[in-house]
Design an enzyme around this catalytic site. Sequence first.
Site, short mmCIF file in Angstrom:
data_model
loop_
_atom_site.label_atom_id
_atom_site.label_comp_id
_atom_site.label_asym_id
_atom_site.label_seq_id
_atom_site.Cartn_x
_atom_site.Cartn_y
_atom_site.Cartn_z
N GLU A 192 -36.07 -121.84 22.71
CA GLU A 192 -37.27 -122.00 23.54
C GLU A 192 -37.52 -120.77 24.43
O GLU A 192 -37.62 -120.86 25.65
CB GLU A 192 -37.16 -123.27 24.39
CG GLU A 192 -37.14 -124.53 23.53
CD GLU A 192 -37.12 -125.82 24.33
OE1 GLU A 192 -37.64 -126.83 23.84
OE2 GLU A 192 -36.58 -125.84 25.46
N GLU A 384 -36.21 -129.54 17.14
CA GLU A 384 -36.05 -130.54 18.21
C GLU A 384 -37.25 -131.46 18.20
O GLU A 384 -38.40 -131.00 18.15
CB GLU A 384 -35.93 -129.89 19.60
CG GLU A 384 -34.63 -129.19 19.87
CD GLU A 384 -34.53 -128.70 21.31
OE1 GLU A 384 -35.12 -129.36 22.21
OE2 GLU A 384 -33.88 -127.67 21.54
#
Length: 485
Positions: A192, A384
């Site tokens: 991320e 995810e």
Amino acid sequence: MYKSSYPKTFPENFLWGGATAANQIEGAWNIDGKSLSTAEVVRKSEDRHQMSMDDVTRESLKNALLDQTDQYYPKRRGIDFYHRYKEDIKLFAEMGFKVFRFSMAWSRIFPTGEDEKPNEAGLNFYDCVLSELEKYNIEPLVTLSHYEMPIALTEKYNGWSKRQTITAFNLFTGTVFKRFKGRVRYWLTFNEINTGTWGFHETGAIDGNLSKQDQLQIRYQCLHHQFVASAIATKQLREIDPKAKIGCMLARMQTYPSTPNPKDVRAAQLEDEKNLFFTDVQARGEYPEYMNRYLAENNVEIKMENDDQNIISKYTVDFVSFSYYMTTVTEADGKEQANGNMATGGRNPYLKESDWGWQIDPIGLRITLNAMWDRYRKPLFIVENGIGALDKLDKGRIHDSYRIDYLRQHIEQMKEAISDGVDLMGYTMWGPIDLISFSTSEMSKRYGFIYVDQDDSGKGTLDRIKKDSFYWFKKVIASNGEDLS
């Protein structure tokens, strides 16, 4: 005559599995030579709806380093995967996992970030984890940096704000590429990476006392250094293990305009550009024009060395991975905020919310997949996706139909996207076993198919208990996504 056709199901080699991070599962924070990481000096939030990730100051860091307990720093204890990895991987294998995503903690292998030699105990641990995965024919997907930078690099260089951290990171990446050559086919550089615009947890730079302008300057400078380090890691991997593949990882923050008003549409477009900037650099190999304007208008001047843009351009990633939890709406004049995975945006009246106020939008996943495939034309990987919930034990069982419903709806939209033509490599839901929440450092926010008997204060037997969703996901994998009942 051309006869059109399209895929109607998941590809045979689709990678089903689950995703974790070392700082949320391993524990063993103060043994076998490991040092503290950036994730392990962030104090636990007292409010489960308040994310506590980037409020680190010099004073709070000093206090964290003096505190040799895990009372206020639950990521230090995790769920003891360090000693229970065989048990946990066996459970993943029972579900039929094809892939397991985990991170190799940088601070476990290079405790100061600049050690002359790597910590052999740390390398041995990951040797053992890989051996256990190989035993069950589970493919490893390894994240190189999942908020686990050695805290010594914050103390010495203020994290990624200095170029010396590039050298330290690529010492680490080169070491693990050589050590695990032929055993890991899929790597990710920075988890991320776009969340570095929020500050410390990704950048390792303490900047809370700075003005907004100075914060922007330091955070984008840190991110530039990460882009360079990612490109160098890609170069290293192609030289050391050319059969392996490496990807980038984005926290995908899909947003919609709140109305057809062109001002709202443009505002949403701007938000989307700020999100996709990171994958634009890592997958396309250049700073996009729209971001050049944003940086100029905000007086951000990126310091680059002569070869930076060349190496970023030459060593782009092989695939694009991302997390997907929720969507928001954007209004030019502002709107009531909804919180999510380090994302804030307007509330969507057409969507339901989780216990933590995260808006649930399965169709948004299909929209995201189509948009990203059209933009990059590189294989995509959902690494995810999941729902945190307050699971309750009922006579030794957890009946989590809400989790099954959430995952079913998202998998249905993945299948639709594949039929639309999207090249989707795999799906690792977050997280297959209950772990310490990243945003709030609590245990009560449970994602897993496997319940872990531990409360927010660290009390419990740590016993692993299969939830109803465990058996459901086993059926999903066995049918390659066909049986979602």
